[in-house]
Scaffold this active site. Structure first.
Site, PDB file in Angstrom:
ATOM      1  N   HIS A  80      -7.446 112.075  44.040  1.00 38.56           N
ATOM      2  CA  HIS A  80      -7.475 110.554  43.375  1.00 38.56           C
ATOM      3  C   HIS A  80      -7.509 109.997  42.049  1.00 38.56           C
ATOM      4  O   HIS A  80      -7.344 109.238  41.865  1.00 38.56           O
ATOM      5  CB  HIS A  80      -9.288 111.072  43.529  1.00 38.56           C
TER       6      HIS A  80
ATOM      7  N   GLY B 170     -21.168 115.364  31.561  1.00 40.71           N
ATOM      8  CA  GLY B 170     -20.529 113.767  32.273  1.00 40.71           C
ATOM      9  C   GLY B 170     -20.622 113.706  34.037  1.00 40.71           C
ATOM     10  O   GLY B 170     -20.415 113.987  35.171  1.00 40.71           O
TER      11      GLY B 170
ATOM     12  N   GLU C 127      -8.723 108.011  29.118  1.00 37.37           N
ATOM     13  CA  GLU C 127     -10.678 107.604  28.578  1.00 37.37           C
ATOM     14  C   GLU C 127     -11.001 108.429  27.571  1.00 37.37           C
ATOM     15  O   GLU C 127     -11.986 108.839  27.669  1.00 37.37           O
ATOM     16  CB  GLU C 127     -11.029 108.618  30.279  1.00 37.37           C
TER      17      GLU C 127
ATOM     18  N   ARG D 180      -9.949 118.358  44.184  1.00 36.67           N
ATOM     19  CA  ARG D 180     -10.992 118.905  43.205  1.00 36.67           C
ATOM     20  C   ARG D 180     -12.142 118.790  43.026  1.00 36.67           C
ATOM     21  O   ARG D 180     -12.204 120.161  42.685  1.00 36.67           O
ATOM     22  CB  ARG D 180     -11.023 117.181  42.932  1.00 36.67           C
TER      23      ARG D 180
ATOM     24  N   GLU E  13     -15.936 117.712  34.556  1.00 35.23           N
ATOM     25  CA  GLU E  13     -14.631 116.916  35.297  1.00 35.23           C
ATOM     26  C   GLU E  13     -14.506 116.270  34.416  1.00 35.23           C
ATOM     27  O   GLU E  13     -15.175 115.090  34.750  1.00 35.23           O
ATOM     28  CB  GLU E  13     -15.104 116.622  36.446  1.00 35.23           C
TER      29      GLU E  13
ATOM     30  N   ASP F 134     -12.685 114.211  47.012  1.00 37.29           N
ATOM     31  CA  ASP F 134     -11.648 114.509  46.701  1.00 37.29           C
ATOM     32  C   ASP F 134     -11.654 116.405  46.712  1.00 37.29           C
ATOM     33  O   ASP F 134     -12.028 116.541  46.306  1.00 37.29           O
ATOM     34  CB  ASP F 134     -10.847 114.319  45.759  1.00 37.29           C
TER      35      ASP F 134
ATOM     36  N   SER G 281     -15.396 114.684  24.472  1.00 32.45           N
ATOM     37  CA  SER G 281     -16.389 115.091  24.155  1.00 32.45           C
ATOM     38  C   SER G 281     -16.866 116.757  24.827  1.00 32.45           C
ATOM     39  O   SER G 281     -18.129 117.051  24.392  1.00 32.45           O
ATOM     40  CB  SER G 281     -17.557 113.978  25.372  1.00 32.45           C
TER      41      SER G 281
ATOM     42  N   ASP H  97     -25.634 112.421  31.502  1.00 29.67           N
ATOM     43  CA  ASP H  97     -24.870 111.670  32.157  1.00 29.67           C
ATOM     44  C   ASP H  97     -25.235 110.076  31.191  1.00 29.67           C
ATOM     45  O   ASP H  97     -26.599 109.690  31.438  1.00 29.67           O
ATOM     46  CB  ASP H  97     -24.030 111.505  33.431  1.00 29.67           C
TER      47      ASP H  97
ATOM     48  N   GLU I 138     -22.906 112.644  22.685  1.00 30.23           N
ATOM     49  CA  GLU I 138     -22.989 112.660  20.856  1.00 30.23           C
ATOM     50  C   GLU I 138     -23.923 112.021  20.209  1.00 30.23           C
ATOM     51  O   GLU I 138     -24.257 112.207  19.456  1.00 30.23           O
ATOM     52  CB  GLU I 138     -21.449 112.034  20.497  1.00 30.23           C
TER      53      GLU I 138
END
Length: 519
Positions: free
Chosen positions: A467, A254, A328, A230, A319, A227, A333, A276, A305
């Site tokens: 996307h 992430g 989501e 993005r 992202e 993408d 977070s 991640d 967390e």
């Protein structure tokens, strides 16, 4: 034949004598609670019951024990040297641990056939009582039997009271859980308290693994990396602002394959935490080493967390955006990272977003998805229409079908927003730009990097598809509109009460309330 050895064995005679000796040897069984010794296990069990109140039958019923539970019980008593009262008054099987299957002693207690104990009490024996001058005289066996009966009934009463109390406590917890579901959030029992799960940080990690597992596959990372809107926006925001990134400590929240971490390292970041919880982190480690950036980037497998970083960071890049921006719940977070991991005055990338609505008039797609159920090989399946409409669709909407100007329904400043940002109600007005039939409303978002060299991108239907595509809220029936009309309504977005990462959207327009889910 005299030279042939005699194979009629002395050994056979020896073994036979040995077995006879073993069979006739005395067996001694020691009481579990005192030093008395008996010749059979049955006598010892009877003694333990009469002298110490140790009732195996009662324990068997109380804890639904089998022969393995019995072995654990015996070894538990022998290991900890407990009294009968400590065992009989237990409210749970303290011995329920696999380590107590290992024998403490090799004795007759472990050879006892526990299954022979009757789970139901035997019929009471008949005794004769003497009555003289108004006085009742009982024999010693009769008196002992009465004591046993009273003890058994007392234990049954205590057990019933315990079960009743447990049932009452369970009912209280059920009421609290139900109330929390109704009031706005699922509930988790932690210890003796009930925690209302209203954000990602309160979801137990084991319950959140399904979300992270969805990012462990090649396909989703191919979609994101390919993408260009993005990825090139993040690249430009980072690499075109090297002076902002240089010598800073960065958290890539992430990180996926680590592309944003590598952008940050290439821009001169002193240190980058690439974090991640998904299994993709192991590929990120290989990718970072392959590009000789392992000295600048530290990879961490974990959910933020539940993770402690070595130090606080200057910049958080993530992202985190989902369908309709908020699906989501990863914004939770980012907020957690901002409040717990970032230095005061730190930088968030991106730092602003908004959500917009626009009217759509794609009749062909509407017929394909909804009118299809009116005639399926000659059969009516109209009941399916409501289910199809109820689920918001994720699709690329051709700009030629857009019938209105857009309306921003939510603006988010990530520097100051909180976890309640996902719950909002907004009025909207959509000026109609073309004649047609409205089949749906379309939601999309815009993202902003407020930097010296600013960058932004949109996921709207009027620009290059991403996307994320668009989120389409279909109506069951089309509504005709004319150029110059203004469609007014209200949209309400909330977390789903049973899944904090999912959304419920309610749109009040055309005199009706339309409810949708994103899950």
């Amino acid at each position: 034949m005299s030279d042939v050895p005699d194979l009629s064995s002395d050994e056979e005679h020896y073994e036979e004598d040995e077995w006879q000796e073993m069979e006739t040897s005395d067996v001694s069984v020691t009481c579990l609670f005192c030093t008395k010794i008996f010749s059979t296990i049955e006598e010892t069990v009877a003694h333990c019951e009469e002298a110490h109140g140790f009732n195996l039958n009662s324990l068997k019923i109380k804890f639904n024990m089998d022969c393995y539970s019995y072995i654990k019980l015996i070894n538990y008593i022998k290991t900890h040297k407990l009294t009968s009262d400590e065992i009989m008054t237990a409210t749970k099987p303290l011995w329920d641990d696999e380590k107590y299957l290992k024998p403490v002693d090799n004795d007759e207690w472990l050879m006892f056939d526990f299954d022979t104990i009757n789970e139901k009490p035997t019929s009471p024996k008949s005794y004769h009582a003497n009555v003289e001058n108004g006085l009742v005289t009982l024999s010693q066996p009769h008196f002992t039997e009465l004591q046993r009966t009273i003890q058994a009934l007392t234990e049954q009463l205590k057990e019933s009271q315990t079960h009743l109390q447990m049932a009452k406590e369970d009912m209280v917890k059920m009421k609290e859980s139900m109330k929390s579901l109704v009031d706005g959030g699922s509930a988790n029992n932690i210890g003796d308290s009930t925690v209302i799960v209203d954000c990602v940080s309160k979801v137990p990690l084991e319950s959140d693994e399904g979300y992270f597992n969805s990012y462990a596959h090649f396909g989703i990372h191919y979609d994101m990396l390919s993408d260009k809107v993005r990825t090139e926006s993040y690249r430009d925001a980072i690499l075109n602002n090297k002076e902002t990134i240089k010598d800073k400590v960065v958290l890539d929240l992430g990180c996926g394959t680590g592309i944003l971490s590598m952008f940050s390292a290439s821009a001169g970041a002193k240190k980058v935490y690439a974090l991640d919880q998904s299994e993709v982190i192991y590929h990120a480690m290989d990718i970072i080493r392959e590009n000789n950036l392992e000295n600048n980037i530290k990879t961490i497998k974990g959910r933020l967390e539940n993770t402690q970083l070595d130090d606080k960071v200057d910049i958080i890049v993530s992202e985190w955006m989902g369908y309709f921006l908020l699906f989501e719940g990863m914004l939770d977070s980012v907020i957690y990272a901002r409040d717990n991991c970032m230095k005061p005055g730190g930088l968030l990338l991106p730092n602003k977003c908004n959500i917009s609505l626009v009217a759509n008039g794609d009749i062909d797609t509407h017929k394909k998805l909804i009118e299809f159920w009116s005639d399926v090989y000659g059969y009516k399946m109209n009941c399916m229409k409501s289910e199809v409409v109820r689920e918001a669709s994720i699709d690329v909407v051709p700009s030629k079908h857009i019938l209105s100007e857009p309306c921003i329904i939510k603006e988010i400043d990530i520097n100051i927003c909180n976890i309640d940002t996902l719950n909002f109600t907004s009025n909207f007005k959509l000026p109609i730009t073309n004649d047609g039939f409205i089949t749906s409303l379309v939601g999309y978002f815009d993202t902003f990097f407020d930097l010296p060299q600013s960058v932004s991108f949109t996921t709207g239907p009027h620009k290059t598809p991403t996307h994320w595509k668009q989120t389409v809220f279909y109506f069951r029936n089309c509504v005709e509109v004319k150029k110059g009309d203004v469609i007014e309504g209200t949209i309400t977005c909330n977390r789903q009460k049973t899944d904090v990462r999912a959304l419920t959207v309610q749109i009040n327009v055309f005199g009706k309330v339309h409810k949708f889910i994103l899950s």
